[in-house]
Design a protein around this motif. Structure first.
Motif, PDB file in Angstrom:
ATOM      1  N   MET A  13      39.609  52.629 -22.323  1.00 33.97           N
ATOM      2  CA  MET A  13      38.123  52.156 -21.871  1.00 33.97           C
ATOM      3  C   MET A  13      36.944  53.560 -22.202  1.00 33.97           C
ATOM      4  N   ARG A  14      37.632  54.669 -22.006  1.00 33.71           N
ATOM      5  CA  ARG A  14      36.591  55.660 -22.021  1.00 33.71           C
ATOM      6  C   ARG A  14      36.330  55.970 -23.627  1.00 33.71           C
ATOM      7  N   ALA A  15      37.225  55.609 -24.475  1.00 32.65           N
ATOM      8  CA  ALA A  15      37.247  55.716 -25.879  1.00 32.65           C
ATOM      9  C   ALA A  15      35.883  54.667 -26.301  1.00 32.65           C
ATOM     10  N   ALA A  16      35.993  53.402 -25.844  1.00 38.60           N
ATOM     11  CA  ALA A  16      35.091  52.566 -25.850  1.00 38.60           C
ATOM     12  C   ALA A  16      33.549  52.869 -25.549  1.00 38.60           C
ATOM     13  N   GLY A  17      33.690  53.512 -24.356  1.00 45.58           N
ATOM     14  CA  GLY A  17      32.468  54.154 -23.485  1.00 45.58           C
ATOM     15  C   GLY A  17      31.884  55.027 -24.202  1.00 45.58           C
ATOM     16  N   GLU A  18      32.524  56.120 -24.990  1.00 51.25           N
ATOM     17  CA  GLU A  18      31.972  57.231 -25.818  1.00 51.25           C
ATOM     18  C   GLU A  18      31.105  56.524 -27.241  1.00 51.25           C
ATOM     19  N   VAL A  19      31.654  55.444 -27.680  1.00 52.27           N
ATOM     20  CA  VAL A  19      30.961  54.643 -28.658  1.00 52.27           C
ATOM     21  C   VAL A  19      29.804  54.261 -28.171  1.00 52.27           C
ATOM     22  N   VAL A  20      29.739  53.764 -26.791  1.00 49.31           N
ATOM     23  CA  VAL A  20      28.423  52.946 -26.168  1.00 49.31           C
ATOM     24  C   VAL A  20      27.465  54.095 -25.973  1.00 49.31           C
ATOM     25  N   ALA A  21      27.671  55.335 -25.467  1.00 48.31           N
ATOM     26  CA  ALA A  21      27.056  56.483 -25.202  1.00 48.31           C
ATOM     27  C   ALA A  21      26.446  56.876 -26.488  1.00 48.31           C
ATOM     28  N   ALA A  22      27.049  57.189 -27.568  1.00 49.49           N
ATOM     29  CA  ALA A  22      26.635  57.449 -28.821  1.00 49.49           C
ATOM     30  C   ALA A  22      25.725  56.598 -29.479  1.00 49.49           C
ATOM     31  N   ALA A  23      25.783  55.434 -29.439  1.00 47.65           N
ATOM     32  CA  ALA A  23      24.992  54.406 -29.995  1.00 47.65           C
ATOM     33  C   ALA A  23      23.586  54.108 -29.037  1.00 47.65           C
ATOM     34  N   LEU A  24      23.483  54.430 -27.746  1.00 50.47           N
ATOM     35  CA  LEU A  24      22.370  54.299 -26.896  1.00 50.47           C
ATOM     36  C   LEU A  24      21.557  55.574 -27.507  1.00 50.47           C
ATOM     37  N   ALA A  25      22.237  56.900 -27.424  1.00 48.19           N
ATOM     38  CA  ALA A  25      21.589  57.829 -27.870  1.00 48.19           C
ATOM     39  C   ALA A  25      20.797  57.786 -29.209  1.00 48.19           C
ATOM     40  N   ALA A  26      21.723  56.956 -30.072  1.00 45.33           N
ATOM     41  CA  ALA A  26      21.161  57.202 -31.180  1.00 45.33           C
ATOM     42  C   ALA A  26      19.892  56.221 -31.460  1.00 45.33           C
ATOM     43  N   VAL A  27      20.196  55.019 -30.711  1.00 48.44           N
ATOM     44  CA  VAL A  27      18.818  54.131 -30.701  1.00 48.44           C
ATOM     45  C   VAL A  27      17.750  54.672 -29.854  1.00 48.44           C
ATOM     46  N   ARG A  28      18.040  55.277 -28.911  1.00 45.30           N
ATOM     47  CA  ARG A  28      17.009  56.057 -27.979  1.00 45.30           C
ATOM     48  C   ARG A  28      16.062  57.177 -29.191  1.00 45.30           C
TER      49      ARG A  28
END
Length: 254
Positions: A13-28
């Motif tokens: 789940m942490r691997a999926a969470g890292e993708v989420v964090a990266a995407a939110l940072a890129a969108v922001r």
């Protein structure tokens, strides 16, 4: 049924969470005055593709929705609380933007949200966002073995109420794992010491949602997805997926 995750499953789940964090940072980073909401959706799609992940949101259709969700991000601007569908509209100076995003890797989901302003921020919007973030942090501190679901709800609600903000009824956090939405539901307001005990391996998506106008009521937009404040006031939404462990809360989407 509430499912407890093993340490190995938390790693997945942490691997999926890292993708989420990266995407939110890129969108922001991409969000600015004049940028279309659909462009932000494309940014998130590119992160998914580069990481070999799938969207948790695209084509998702809960019971309340008239149609499957057509995007990989929820983009909620100003008086939209959650579930905004990105379209061709452009961000304006001073907009308050909430982006919610979920990713799936090997069948495990991560889910998080951020709120921010573009251009010249209204100080009231900054306070609203900071209060939601403080509520999220306070709630995460409650994710320790032996506490109750009500302790999480109280941590969020007490901060929102003290600030005079509204909290939408019927919407809050949730369990997460093999499905994006699992049991239990986690209210954003409630009494401490009540509800299910928290046990190691439980993973919850904690997501405070506050309305600046102080009214708890909301309305659903014509698309059947977007939630609006009824008084037109602005809203903020922040979220992390967090595991209960013997060593304390483990944020999987940091």
């Amino acid at each position: 049924m509430v499912e407890l995750k093993t340490p190995g499953e938390l790693d997945a789940m942490r691997a999926a969470g890292e993708v989420v964090a990266a995407a939110l940072a890129a969108v922001r980073e991409a969000a600015d005055v004049g940028v279309r909401l659909l462009e932000l959706d494309e940014v998130a799609r590119s992160v998914l593709a580069s990481r070999g992940a799938k969207s948790s949101f695209l084509n998702y259709r809960p019971r309340f929705a008239p149609t499957p969700f057509p995007a990989v991000i929820c983009a909620s601007v100003n008086d939209l609380i959650v579930h905004g569908i990105p379209d061709k509209s452009k961000l304006q100076d001073g907009d308050l933007v909430s982006i919610d995003f979920g990713a799936n890797i090997d069948g495990w989901h991560g889910d998080a949200a951020v709120s921010f302003t573009v251009g010249h921020a209204d100080p009231a919007d900054v306070v609203l966002i900071e209060t939601a973030e403080a509520a999220l942090a306070a709630a995460i501190e409650q994710l320790v073995p032996g506490n109750k679901l009500g302790d999480i709800a109280h941590a969020v609600g007490s901060i929102g109420r003290a600030a005079g903000y509204g909290i939408p009824a019927d919407f809050g956090g949730h369990g997460i794992g093999r499905a994006m939405h699992e049991a239990p539901s986690v209210p954003n307001d409630g009494r401490p010491g009540r509800g299910m005990p928290l046990r190691p391996g439980l993973v919850l998506a904690i997501e405070p949602m506050f309305h600046a106008g102080g009214d708890d009521a909301y309305s659903v937009g014509p698309d059947g997805w977007a939630l609006h404040t009824v008084d037109g006031s602005r809203a903020a939404h922040v979220e992390h997926s967090v595991a209960v462990t013997e060593d304390g809360p483990l944020i999987l989407t940091a």
